[in-house]
Design a protein around this motif. Structure first.
Motif, PDB file in Angstrom:
ATOM      1  N   MET A 114     -34.730 -22.816  14.190  1.00 30.20           N
ATOM      2  CA  MET A 114     -35.890 -22.143  13.662  1.00 30.20           C
ATOM      3  C   MET A 114     -36.293 -20.809  14.386  1.00 30.20           C
ATOM      4  N   ASP A 115     -36.121 -19.688  13.499  1.00 30.64           N
ATOM      5  CA  ASP A 115     -36.269 -18.524  13.751  1.00 30.64           C
ATOM      6  C   ASP A 115     -37.818 -18.234  14.552  1.00 30.64           C
ATOM      7  N   ARG A 116     -38.049 -17.437  15.456  1.00 34.64           N
ATOM      8  CA  ARG A 116     -39.257 -16.895  15.772  1.00 34.64           C
ATOM      9  C   ARG A 116     -40.072 -16.156  15.098  1.00 34.64           C
ATOM     10  N   THR A 117     -41.145 -16.374  14.875  1.00 32.13           N
ATOM     11  CA  THR A 117     -42.242 -15.441  14.264  1.00 32.13           C
ATOM     12  C   THR A 117     -42.918 -14.669  15.273  1.00 32.13           C
ATOM     13  N   ARG A 118     -43.189 -13.359  14.607  1.00 31.35           N
ATOM     14  CA  ARG A 118     -44.130 -12.464  15.403  1.00 31.35           C
ATOM     15  C   ARG A 118     -45.246 -12.814  15.243  1.00 31.35           C
ATOM     16  N   VAL A 119     -46.334 -12.804  16.186  1.00 29.19           N
ATOM     17  CA  VAL A 119     -47.773 -12.590  16.062  1.00 29.19           C
ATOM     18  C   VAL A 119     -48.180 -11.658  14.865  1.00 29.19           C
ATOM     19  N   ARG A 120     -47.726 -10.605  15.001  1.00 28.08           N
ATOM     20  CA  ARG A 120     -47.948  -9.531  14.153  1.00 28.08           C
ATOM     21  C   ARG A 120     -47.765  -9.772  12.676  1.00 28.08           C
ATOM     22  N   ARG A 121     -46.803 -10.650  12.497  1.00 28.62           N
ATOM     23  CA  ARG A 121     -46.494 -11.033  10.985  1.00 28.62           C
ATOM     24  C   ARG A 121     -47.404 -12.328  10.621  1.00 28.62           C
ATOM     25  N   ALA A 122     -47.516 -13.019  11.641  1.00 27.05           N
ATOM     26  CA  ALA A 122     -48.541 -14.337  11.360  1.00 27.05           C
ATOM     27  C   ALA A 122     -49.774 -13.725  11.092  1.00 27.05           C
ATOM     28  N   LEU A 123     -50.309 -12.926  11.720  1.00 17.19           N
ATOM     29  CA  LEU A 123     -51.719 -12.264  11.333  1.00 17.19           C
ATOM     30  C   LEU A 123     -51.707 -11.537  10.081  1.00 17.19           C
ATOM     31  N   ALA A 124     -50.745 -10.973   9.987  1.00 17.59           N
ATOM     32  CA  ALA A 124     -50.838 -10.014   8.535  1.00 17.59           C
ATOM     33  C   ALA A 124     -50.487 -10.865   7.319  1.00 17.59           C
ATOM     34  N   ALA A 125     -49.992 -12.050   7.396  1.00 17.28           N
ATOM     35  CA  ALA A 125     -49.386 -12.843   6.204  1.00 17.28           C
ATOM     36  C   ALA A 125     -50.330 -12.682   4.976  1.00 17.28           C
ATOM     37  N   THR A 126     -49.684 -12.706   3.961  1.00 19.53           N
ATOM     38  CA  THR A 126     -50.484 -12.601   2.530  1.00 19.53           C
ATOM     39  C   THR A 126     -50.599 -13.955   2.118  1.00 19.53           C
ATOM     40  N   GLU A 127     -49.458 -14.991   2.556  1.00 16.68           N
ATOM     41  CA  GLU A 127     -49.657 -16.382   2.232  1.00 16.68           C
ATOM     42  C   GLU A 127     -49.476 -17.300   3.321  1.00 16.68           C
ATOM     43  N   ALA A 128     -49.755 -18.400   3.551  1.00 21.08           N
ATOM     44  CA  ALA A 128     -49.512 -19.578   4.503  1.00 21.08           C
ATOM     45  C   ALA A 128     -47.841 -19.478   4.843  1.00 21.08           C
ATOM     46  N   LEU A 129     -47.596 -19.557   6.079  1.00 20.68           N
ATOM     47  CA  LEU A 129     -46.054 -19.554   6.429  1.00 20.68           C
ATOM     48  C   LEU A 129     -45.563 -20.708   6.502  1.00 20.68           C
ATOM     49  N   GLY A 130     -46.222 -21.932   6.445  1.00 19.35           N
ATOM     50  CA  GLY A 130     -45.802 -23.024   6.758  1.00 19.35           C
ATOM     51  C   GLY A 130     -45.486 -23.315   8.405  1.00 19.35           C
ATOM     52  N   LEU A 131     -44.593 -24.171   8.498  1.00 16.98           N
ATOM     53  CA  LEU A 131     -44.057 -24.324  10.026  1.00 16.98           C
ATOM     54  C   LEU A 131     -43.477 -23.172  10.728  1.00 16.98           C
ATOM     55  N   VAL A 132     -43.914 -22.697  11.583  1.00 15.67           N
ATOM     56  CA  VAL A 132     -43.502 -21.499  12.319  1.00 15.67           C
ATOM     57  C   VAL A 132     -43.280 -21.823  13.866  1.00 15.67           C
ATOM     58  N   LEU A 133     -42.607 -21.043  14.509  1.00 12.94           N
ATOM     59  CA  LEU A 133     -42.311 -21.014  16.052  1.00 12.94           C
ATOM     60  C   LEU A 133     -42.868 -19.554  16.372  1.00 12.94           C
ATOM     61  N   ILE A 134     -43.520 -19.950  17.368  1.00 12.00           N
ATOM     62  CA  ILE A 134     -44.247 -18.463  18.003  1.00 12.00           C
ATOM     63  C   ILE A 134     -44.012 -18.539  19.425  1.00 12.00           C
ATOM     64  N   ARG A 135     -43.514 -17.358  20.129  1.00 13.26           N
ATOM     65  CA  ARG A 135     -43.694 -17.286  21.625  1.00 13.26           C
ATOM     66  C   ARG A 135     -44.295 -16.155  22.003  1.00 13.26           C
ATOM     67  N   GLY A 136     -44.988 -16.490  23.051  1.00  9.18           N
ATOM     68  CA  GLY A 136     -45.994 -15.399  23.592  1.00  9.18           C
ATOM     69  C   GLY A 136     -46.489 -15.950  25.010  1.00  9.18           C
ATOM     70  N   TRP A 137     -47.844 -15.068  25.180  1.00  9.62           N
ATOM     71  CA  TRP A 137     -48.459 -15.520  26.381  1.00  9.62           C
ATOM     72  C   TRP A 137     -49.944 -15.959  25.966  1.00  9.62           C
ATOM     73  N   ALA A 138     -50.493 -16.886  26.758  1.00  3.54           N
ATOM     74  CA  ALA A 138     -51.999 -17.276  26.275  1.00  3.54           C
ATOM     75  C   ALA A 138     -52.887 -16.419  27.041  1.00  3.54           C
ATOM     76  N   ARG A 139     -53.712 -15.714  26.249  1.00  3.80           N
ATOM     77  CA  ARG A 139     -54.734 -15.117  26.703  1.00  3.80           C
ATOM     78  C   ARG A 139     -56.061 -15.572  27.059  1.00  3.80           C
ATOM     79  N   THR A 140     -56.376 -16.671  26.376  1.00  2.44           N
ATOM     80  CA  THR A 140     -57.514 -17.574  26.712  1.00  2.44           C
ATOM     81  C   THR A 140     -57.274 -19.067  26.499  1.00  2.44           C
ATOM     82  N   ARG A 141     -57.878 -19.823  26.971  1.00  3.33           N
ATOM     83  CA  ARG A 141     -57.810 -21.229  26.608  1.00  3.33           C
ATOM     84  C   ARG A 141     -59.362 -21.803  26.447  1.00  3.33           C
TER      85      ARG A 141
END
Lengths: 454, 454
Positions: free
Chosen positions: B1-28
């Motif tokens: 499964m290819d990684r999706t960047r947060v930028r793309r996930a936030l700017a999506a114009t339709e739901a992307l379905g199942l995605v893989l995100i890698r990054g850092w937790a800013r808050t919990r």
């Protein structure tokens, strides 16, 4: 009247009418009542032929025109009946802006040797060959930013003056403001030993572990007293670094990057490259075209050693597991055995720096080198050791101080993630794409031992 | 499964379905049977909100998740009912790649001061402010190349290590390989005194007089022991140089360049700039928008002195013909009198370097400085003295050795032509466009007296 560039005048699809050209005379030839000038303005390799007729107002300005003179010509741009050129200019006015005395101007119309031209590095871009070279260099440098910009990588300016020696990658220049003879480091500008960077990688990694994908493109330095056609004390390096990437991603990026740069230069510098094909490296263009078409080979270091050992060759250095590949090995692999660029991966850990990720076999690291014909190593990279404990243990084995690298280790302490990157020597790329044989000829003002001219 | 960047996930114009995100937790944040994580991967300022439900397979991986931890999340990308965000992620799997111990990780969720963050320059790009800063820096740096590339300028890599001191523009760092205390220059790497460049201009001019239009973009150095918010020992400078150009062309280029860079950053970094508008410099965006719309003012140095003298102000330094403009003068001119960027031209020759072209009045040179609100001098440039005799005479007056500059004078000896250029301090531009007040906060790892960390 706006100035027209020679590039535009030569590439015109229809006559441009009356135009203003400024540039330098490359040649002057006389023929019954006519003077033919070839004008170059640096915008492209080609010259615009200017005809000055005895009965034109331009004739009076011709007195001081010789090779190298700066000129301004107003004339009519029209189709040329001459072979080999579509357009020519019929001068109506001509003015000399700067003369070039034929007795002393070093660049008369004849071919000059590369060694002589290095002694006039301030004038050599006025020759066909070095004009082409530095246009190609500029195009390739721009292509670096285009490639990474389009992929969302952030350009990071890592420091040139550094207090660390990165990886012990080479001898460093010292940087100081103390007068010669003074030794009190506490009184020096930074209050401690400072040097010129040998790589921006360690400083780029923290940015990859924050911004995701980054790259550097800047000058790096080696104070090695080596006089070879491939070493300079100052050269430019490109170092991408990707968070959440492994060795396979790294190899893929190296291949894509090398091909993409090459494609962009091939697309935009055809005329300039043709000069190198013709005078420097016959077969250059076919080789580059083949390179961007086919896949790069991938072979493990272990397999490479086997291939070399079984090659039935007399080697100067016998290929042996645990020793670095020599130029003769690198060239054999890509020029004779695979006949294409080769990525060698999984090198013995003892010949690689501390930050490379250890493989499960306990004896290799996730390193890779891209070898290309003629040049040898173009790129060197690795997945980085992201496991704090493993990294600290390796640093201990090598006698590196954890205290000196506190900030580097912090990136493994807090939110560590797999990451990978590589370094490409930009001048190595230029040697590959032009066929030039000496790094001194792809750098504007090269710096080598005892050479600091200009 | 290819990684999706947060930028793309936030700017999506339709739901992307199942995605893989890698990054850092800013808050919990916890809330009855649900954990909300904000994930940032550096691709943009915004975070992607991840919901982890107690009954999901992702729940088990949450144990080590705290601010700063590196994560991999697989989840369903879907429209968010929450205010202020279009999309959210419903986690189906979660894996911690690197922990960040809340007891020791310095970047807990609260605002940190700039001074503290300078002590952790390796971690500060993980904050909102410095992530934004270094994305803006990267975008602006790319814009430099876009601007000049589109205009056919060649990027030239002028040398960093130099044997000349250019214009005596400032104190130089020495570069050496001699051990401390050793004074025998003949045994040094270059066999002579070497230093770090303060400007690439003199080396760029010969390339302009061959290729036509060129620019440099690289690090430059000043060994000045000044601790101000505007001075760093190492900074990046952009220096275009144009053959067949005069001071008017130079001023036009400076204005076009500044506006074009600003436009590109405004177009692409809206979200990041908004952070600076909100937390650093209210009014920033309106000011930048106004700047790119209106023309820059042009005023001669003589007129500027008149304006200042008649301003009815108490000056710390009385404005006086022949003296350099002080910051108080520069800011008055652009912030109060003209209320826009101002180009001051035709400075007294005694306060400008030897290479600037002398005007016919015998007392001024064809120099120009671009002054902008808040920052003061952003650009300094000039038409260059192309007349060999005039240049030699001026060098003689200033005690400069013609021998040291033989190659520079050659460019006036052979095919000399009018030419002009300028230098922009890249960090000054960043201070202008972000509203930041300290140069240490726009450089990845700043170098100032006694500061050589990282």
């Amino acid at each position: 009247m706006d100035r027209t560039r020679v590039r535009r005048a030569l590439a015109a699809t229809e006559a441009l009418g009356l135009v203003l050209i400024r540039g330098w005379a490359r040649t002057r030839r006389e023929s019954k009542g006519l003077v033919f000038l070839e004008i170059n303005d640096g915008s492209c390799l080609g010259n615009l032929q200017v005809l000055v007729a005895e009965d034109s107002a331009a004739w009076g300005g011709l007195g001081e025109v010789s090779t190298g003179a700066a000129l301004e010509v107003v004339g009519r741009h029209q189709a040329s009946p001459a072979k080999g050129q579509a357009w020519e200019l019929h001068a109506e006015g001509l003015r000399v802006l700067g003369v070039a005395d034929p007795e002393s101007y070093p660049l008369q119309k004849k071919r000059h040797g590369d060694e002589f031209l290095r002694t006039i590095a301030h004038l050599r871009p006025r020759t066909n060959k070095y004009g082409a070279m530095f246009r190609i260099r500029a195009r390739a440098a721009l292509a670096v930013h285009e490639f990474f910009g389009q992929r969302g990588f952030c350009w990071v300016h890592t420091p040139i003056i550094t207090g660390s020696d990165c990886e012990g990658a080479g001898e460093m220049f010292r940087v100081t403001t103390l007068p010669p003879g003074e030794v009190d480091l506490a009184a020096d500008f930074f209050g401690r030993q400072a040097g010129l960077t040998v790589s921006g990688q360690l400083e780029a990694e923290p940015f990859a572990l924050a911004l995701g994908d980054v790259y550097t493109f800047g000058p790096t330095f080696r104070a090695e007293n080596s006089n070879t056609p491939r070493h300079a004390a100052e050269f430019w390096m490109i170092e991408p670094e990707m968070a959440f990437a492994d060795l396979a991603d790294d190899m893929a990026l190296a291949e894509d990057f090398t091909k993409d740069l090459t494609r962009r230069v091939l697309a935009d510098c055809g005329e300039d490259l043709a000069l190198f094909e013709r005078f420097v490296q016959p077969g250059l263009l076919a080789g580059l075209a083949a390179m961007v078409e086919g896949p790069f080979e991938r072979v493990s270091y272990g397999q490479a050693i086997d291939i070399l050992a079984k090659a039935g060759r007399q080697w100067e250095y016998a290929p042996q597991w645990g020793a670095d590949l020599q130029t003769e090995h690198e060239r054999f692999l890509c020029e004779e055995y695979f006949r294409r660029p080769v990525i060698v991966f999984d090198y013995p850990k003892q010949i690689k720096p501390f930050y490379m990720r250890q493989n499960d076999d306990g004896r290799t690291v996730a390193a890779m080198d891209l070898l290309v014909p003629r040049v040898g190593e173009l790129i060197g990279g690795s997945q980085r050791e992201e496991r704090l404990g493993v990294l600290e243990a390796r640093m201990g084995e090598l006698g590196l101080s954890a205290e000196d690298y506190w900030w580097y280790l912090d990136t493994r302490r807090f939110g560590s993630a797999p990451h990978a990157g590589f370094g490409m020597g930009f001048e190595r790329f230029l040697l590959m794409i032009t066929g030039a044989g000496n790094i001194r000829d792809v750098i504007a003002y090269p710096r080598t031992p005892r050479h600091l001219g200009f």
